[in-house]
Design a protein around this motif. Structure first.
Motif, PDB file in Angstrom:
ATOM      1  N   ARG A 119      -8.062   9.314   3.627  1.00  0.00           N
ATOM      2  CA  ARG A 119      -8.437  10.419   4.365  1.00  0.00           C
ATOM      3  C   ARG A 119      -8.828  10.268   5.975  1.00  0.00           C
ATOM      4  O   ARG A 119      -8.237  10.985   6.708  1.00  0.00           O
ATOM      5  CB  ARG A 119      -9.541  11.568   3.886  1.00  0.00           C
ATOM      6  CG  ARG A 119      -9.644  13.052   4.316  1.00  0.00           C
ATOM      7  CD  ARG A 119     -10.509  13.667   3.505  1.00  0.00           C
ATOM      8  NE  ARG A 119     -10.374  13.850   2.087  1.00  0.00           N
ATOM      9  CZ  ARG A 119     -11.244  13.684   1.258  1.00  0.00           C
ATOM     10  NH1 ARG A 119     -12.382  13.107   1.589  1.00  0.00           N
ATOM     11  NH2 ARG A 119     -10.788  13.884   0.219  1.00  0.00           N
ATOM     12  N   ASP A 120      -9.644   9.127   5.978  1.00  0.00           N
ATOM     13  CA  ASP A 120     -10.019   8.827   7.165  1.00  0.00           C
ATOM     14  C   ASP A 120      -9.181   7.874   7.973  1.00  0.00           C
ATOM     15  O   ASP A 120      -9.212   7.467   9.238  1.00  0.00           O
ATOM     16  CB  ASP A 120     -11.422   8.331   7.365  1.00  0.00           C
ATOM     17  CG  ASP A 120     -12.485   9.283   6.787  1.00  0.00           C
ATOM     18  OD1 ASP A 120     -11.997  10.502   6.930  1.00  0.00           O
ATOM     19  OD2 ASP A 120     -13.690   8.831   6.455  1.00  0.00           O
ATOM     20  N   GLY A 121      -8.198   7.363   7.292  1.00  0.00           N
ATOM     21  CA  GLY A 121      -7.029   6.323   7.906  1.00  0.00           C
ATOM     22  C   GLY A 121      -7.992   4.928   8.118  1.00  0.00           C
ATOM     23  O   GLY A 121      -7.408   4.464   8.924  1.00  0.00           O
ATOM     24  N   ARG A 122      -8.794   4.760   7.309  1.00  0.00           N
ATOM     25  CA  ARG A 122      -9.758   3.615   7.326  1.00  0.00           C
ATOM     26  C   ARG A 122      -9.216   2.444   6.610  1.00  0.00           C
ATOM     27  O   ARG A 122      -9.071   2.717   5.376  1.00  0.00           O
ATOM     28  CB  ARG A 122     -11.254   3.750   7.166  1.00  0.00           C
ATOM     29  CG  ARG A 122     -12.166   2.823   7.495  1.00  0.00           C
ATOM     30  CD  ARG A 122     -13.700   3.364   7.417  1.00  0.00           C
ATOM     31  NE  ARG A 122     -13.821   3.566   5.927  1.00  0.00           N
ATOM     32  CZ  ARG A 122     -14.084   4.718   5.592  1.00  0.00           C
ATOM     33  NH1 ARG A 122     -14.116   6.143   6.214  1.00  0.00           N
ATOM     34  NH2 ARG A 122     -14.309   4.998   4.007  1.00  0.00           N
ATOM     35  N   ALA A 123      -9.245   1.243   6.783  1.00  0.00           N
ATOM     36  CA  ALA A 123      -9.106   0.014   6.072  1.00  0.00           C
ATOM     37  C   ALA A 123      -9.897  -1.020   6.655  1.00  0.00           C
ATOM     38  O   ALA A 123      -9.849  -1.389   7.950  1.00  0.00           O
ATOM     39  CB  ALA A 123      -7.465  -0.252   5.945  1.00  0.00           C
ATOM     40  N   ARG A 124     -10.430  -2.027   5.875  1.00  0.00           N
ATOM     41  CA  ARG A 124     -11.158  -2.960   6.273  1.00  0.00           C
ATOM     42  C   ARG A 124     -10.451  -4.440   5.952  1.00  0.00           C
ATOM     43  O   ARG A 124     -10.072  -4.481   4.666  1.00  0.00           O
ATOM     44  CB  ARG A 124     -12.551  -2.976   5.849  1.00  0.00           C
ATOM     45  CG  ARG A 124     -13.430  -1.945   6.074  1.00  0.00           C
ATOM     46  CD  ARG A 124     -14.879  -1.830   5.520  1.00  0.00           C
ATOM     47  NE  ARG A 124     -15.614  -0.512   5.995  1.00  0.00           N
ATOM     48  CZ  ARG A 124     -16.730  -0.581   5.753  1.00  0.00           C
ATOM     49  NH1 ARG A 124     -17.508  -1.577   5.018  1.00  0.00           N
ATOM     50  NH2 ARG A 124     -17.252   0.761   6.037  1.00  0.00           N
ATOM     51  N   PRO A 125     -10.515  -5.626   6.759  1.00  0.00           N
ATOM     52  CA  PRO A 125      -9.797  -6.640   6.510  1.00  0.00           C
ATOM     53  C   PRO A 125     -10.631  -7.468   5.444  1.00  0.00           C
ATOM     54  O   PRO A 125     -11.724  -7.510   5.381  1.00  0.00           O
ATOM     55  CB  PRO A 125      -9.644  -7.523   7.671  1.00  0.00           C
ATOM     56  CG  PRO A 125     -10.871  -6.884   8.661  1.00  0.00           C
ATOM     57  CD  PRO A 125     -10.945  -5.553   8.147  1.00  0.00           C
ATOM     58  N   VAL A 126      -9.935  -8.272   4.452  1.00  0.00           N
ATOM     59  CA  VAL A 126     -10.660  -9.149   3.687  1.00  0.00           C
ATOM     60  C   VAL A 126      -9.904 -10.317   3.322  1.00  0.00           C
ATOM     61  O   VAL A 126      -8.376 -10.171   3.708  1.00  0.00           O
ATOM     62  CB  VAL A 126     -10.841  -8.415   2.346  1.00  0.00           C
ATOM     63  CG1 VAL A 126      -9.796  -8.049   1.630  1.00  0.00           C
ATOM     64  CG2 VAL A 126     -11.777  -9.235   1.464  1.00  0.00           C
ATOM     65  N   ASP A 127     -10.249 -11.499   3.371  1.00  0.00           N
ATOM     66  CA  ASP A 127      -9.460 -12.760   3.122  1.00  0.00           C
ATOM     67  C   ASP A 127      -8.993 -12.778   1.715  1.00  0.00           C
ATOM     68  O   ASP A 127      -9.340 -12.185   0.659  1.00  0.00           O
ATOM     69  CB  ASP A 127     -10.378 -13.910   3.172  1.00  0.00           C
ATOM     70  CG  ASP A 127     -11.274 -13.990   4.339  1.00  0.00           C
ATOM     71  OD1 ASP A 127     -10.950 -13.376   5.390  1.00  0.00           O
ATOM     72  OD2 ASP A 127     -12.026 -14.833   4.597  1.00  0.00           O
ATOM     73  N   LEU A 128      -7.838 -13.340   1.532  1.00  0.00           N
ATOM     74  CA  LEU A 128      -7.184 -13.841   0.193  1.00  0.00           C
ATOM     75  C   LEU A 128      -6.608 -15.434   0.221  1.00  0.00           C
ATOM     76  O   LEU A 128      -7.018 -16.001   1.294  1.00  0.00           O
ATOM     77  CB  LEU A 128      -5.945 -13.042   0.145  1.00  0.00           C
ATOM     78  CG  LEU A 128      -5.728 -11.585  -0.124  1.00  0.00           C
ATOM     79  CD1 LEU A 128      -4.501 -10.951  -0.267  1.00  0.00           C
ATOM     80  CD2 LEU A 128      -6.822 -11.116  -1.411  1.00  0.00           C
ATOM     81  N   ALA A 129      -6.821 -15.919  -0.848  1.00  0.00           N
ATOM     82  CA  ALA A 129      -6.386 -17.189  -0.919  1.00  0.00           C
ATOM     83  C   ALA A 129      -4.941 -17.199  -1.327  1.00  0.00           C
ATOM     84  O   ALA A 129      -4.316 -16.664  -2.140  1.00  0.00           O
ATOM     85  CB  ALA A 129      -7.084 -17.941  -2.317  1.00  0.00           C
ATOM     86  N   ALA A 291      -7.222 -20.592   2.569  1.00  0.00           N
ATOM     87  CA  ALA A 291      -7.990 -19.230   2.785  1.00  0.00           C
ATOM     88  C   ALA A 291      -7.218 -18.484   4.028  1.00  0.00           C
ATOM     89  O   ALA A 291      -7.069 -19.179   5.201  1.00  0.00           O
ATOM     90  CB  ALA A 291      -9.505 -19.474   3.187  1.00  0.00           C
ATOM     91  N   VAL A 292      -6.836 -17.620   3.772  1.00  0.00           N
ATOM     92  CA  VAL A 292      -6.163 -16.436   5.025  1.00  0.00           C
ATOM     93  C   VAL A 292      -7.071 -15.416   5.086  1.00  0.00           C
ATOM     94  O   VAL A 292      -7.085 -14.289   4.498  1.00  0.00           O
ATOM     95  CB  VAL A 292      -4.656 -16.321   4.216  1.00  0.00           C
ATOM     96  CG1 VAL A 292      -3.855 -15.323   5.427  1.00  0.00           C
ATOM     97  CG2 VAL A 292      -3.799 -17.353   4.029  1.00  0.00           C
ATOM     98  N   PRO A 293      -7.670 -15.190   6.471  1.00  0.00           N
ATOM     99  CA  PRO A 293      -8.328 -14.483   7.012  1.00  0.00           C
ATOM    100  C   PRO A 293      -7.760 -13.194   6.984  1.00  0.00           C
ATOM    101  O   PRO A 293      -6.474 -13.166   7.632  1.00  0.00           O
ATOM    102  CB  PRO A 293      -8.974 -14.940   8.253  1.00  0.00           C
ATOM    103  CG  PRO A 293      -8.865 -16.435   8.164  1.00  0.00           C
ATOM    104  CD  PRO A 293      -7.493 -16.754   7.428  1.00  0.00           C
ATOM    105  N   GLY A 294      -8.158 -12.005   6.703  1.00  0.00           N
ATOM    106  CA  GLY A 294      -7.954 -10.554   6.928  1.00  0.00           C
ATOM    107  C   GLY A 294      -6.469 -10.628   6.250  1.00  0.00           C
ATOM    108  O   GLY A 294      -5.702  -9.723   6.778  1.00  0.00           O
TER     109      GLY A 294
END
Length: 300
Positions: A119-129, A291-294
C-alpha cells in the motif's frame, strides 16, 4: 516497485497441510493493497519455478510466497536481482528466511505487513547468496547452505522409501551418526585457502536453518558478508551434545567449532557430498557462494 499486480505462489502442502485453509484469508488481505492479485497455479516445483519467472517477466510489481523455506527459495530464483518486491508468508515447517529477515512468524500478521508495504510502495533491500559451480545456472538462497552432517542426513532421508513422515528423518540421523567421520574439505575464503577436516560445514546468509537452528548465529543478511561455521573432527558423543546448543547459537563457543566471514566462499571436498540450501537439494560440491548485497527487495 512498479504499478503492476501482485503474484502469489502458494504451497498447499507446506507445514504438512496445517494451513491449507489459510490462503483465502491471505489473498483477501493482499487485495486491500489496491492491486490486482494473481495466484500462480502450480502442482510441481518445476511448474512453480516457471510460474514465478513468467510472472516477473509479465511485469508484476510483487511476488508473495505462501509456504515455508522451500517455497520462498523457488520464488527467490525469479525475483533476485530485479526490482520486484518479495514477501514471504511463513506457513512451512521451516520458515527461517522469513523470520530472520524480520517478518512475523504468524502467517496472517506477515500478510498484513506485506499488504501495508504494498500500500505504501515500500521495499527494503536484503542480501542473498548466489551459488555457482554445480553445472547448472546460478542458484540463489536466502538462509543457509549445509554441506556436512546435516546435508548428508538430508540426502540419506531422501533416498529412503520407508518409513514415511518425520520419523524417516530421525532414522536417517541415527544411521548417519553411526557412520559419522570427518570429511576433508578445501575452504577458500575471499581467495585464501584453508584445508579442513570437519563433520559439519554451513554457509549462512541468515542465522538459522531447519526451523530455528541458529547454526550461523552472527549472520546478518544486510552486511554483504557470508558467515561460515565449521565443526571439526568431533565424535558422535560430542556432536550429539553440541546439536541442542545450535538452537541458542552457543555451539560456536565449543573449541572444535570455528567461524569465518567472507564475501566469497568456495567449498570443495575430496569425496562426493551433496549440499542443501534453504532445505532444498542443490547438488554435489564443489560450489562457489557469493554474498550479493541488496539482491532482493522485501515488502516490509
Amino acid at each position: 516497485m512498479g504499478d503492476g499486480p501482485v503474484a502469489v505462489l502458494a504451497n498447499p502442502t507446506a507445514g504438512r497441510g496445517r494451513y491449507r485453509n489459510l490462503l483465502p484469508a491471505v489473498l483477501d488481505r493482499l487485495s486491500t493493497a489496491g492491486r490486482p492479485v494473481r495466484l500462480i497455479e502450480a502442482r510441481t516445483a518445476a511448474q512453480a519455478l516457471a510460474g514465478c519467472h513468467a510472472a516477473v517477466a509479465d511485469g508484476v510489481a510483487a511476488l508473495v510466497a505462501v509456504g515455508g523455506d522451500g517455497t520462498a527459495h523457488l520464488a527467490l530464483q525469479a525475483v533476485a536481482g530485479t526490482p520486484v518486491g518479495f514477501g514471504p508468508v511463513p506457513v512451512g515447517t521451516g520458515n527461517d528466511f522469513a523470520v530472520e529477515t524480520g517478518f512475523p512468524a504468524e502467517p496472517l500478521a506477515a500478510a498484513d505487513v506485506i499488504t501495508e508495504a504494498l500500500r505504501d510502495g515500500r521495499a527494503r533491500p536484503v542480501d542473498l547468496a548466489r551459488l555457482t559451480g554445480t553445472g547448472e545456472p546460478p542458484r540463489w538462497y536466502g538462509a543457509v547452505l549445509a554441506a556436512g552432517f546435516d546435508a548428508i542426513v538430508n540426502e540419506r532421508a531422501n533416498r529412503m522409501r520407508w518409513p514415511r513422515g518425520p520419523i524417516r528423518y530421525d532414522l536417517a540421523i541415527l544411521v548417519e551418526l553411526a557412520r559419522l567421520r570427518p570429511r576433508s574439505y578445501t575452504l577458500r575464503l575471499d581467495g585464501v585457502a584453508h584445508e579442513i577436516e570437519a563433520v559439519l560445514v554451513a554457509i549462512g546468509n541468515c542465522a538459522s536453518y531447519g526451523g530455528g537452528m541458529r547454526i550461523c548465529p552472527a549472520a546478518d543478511p544486510t552486511d554483504g558478508q557470508l558467515d561460515v561455521v565449521v565443526a571439526g573432527a568431533v565424535g558422535r558423543g560430542t556432536l550429539v551434545r553440541i546439536k541442542p546448543q545450535v538452537y541458542r547459537g552457543t555451539h560456536v563457543d565449543h573449541p572444535r567449532v570455528r567461524t569465518y566471514r567472507a564475501r566469497t566462499v568456495e567449498l570443495a571436498a575430496t569425496e562426493r557430498i551433496v549440499c542443501y540450501a534453504d532445505g532444498e537439494r542443490i547438488g554435489p560440491l564443489p560450489v562457489t557462494v557469493e554474498a550479493v548485497p541488496g539482491a532482493a527487495r522485501l515488502l516490509r
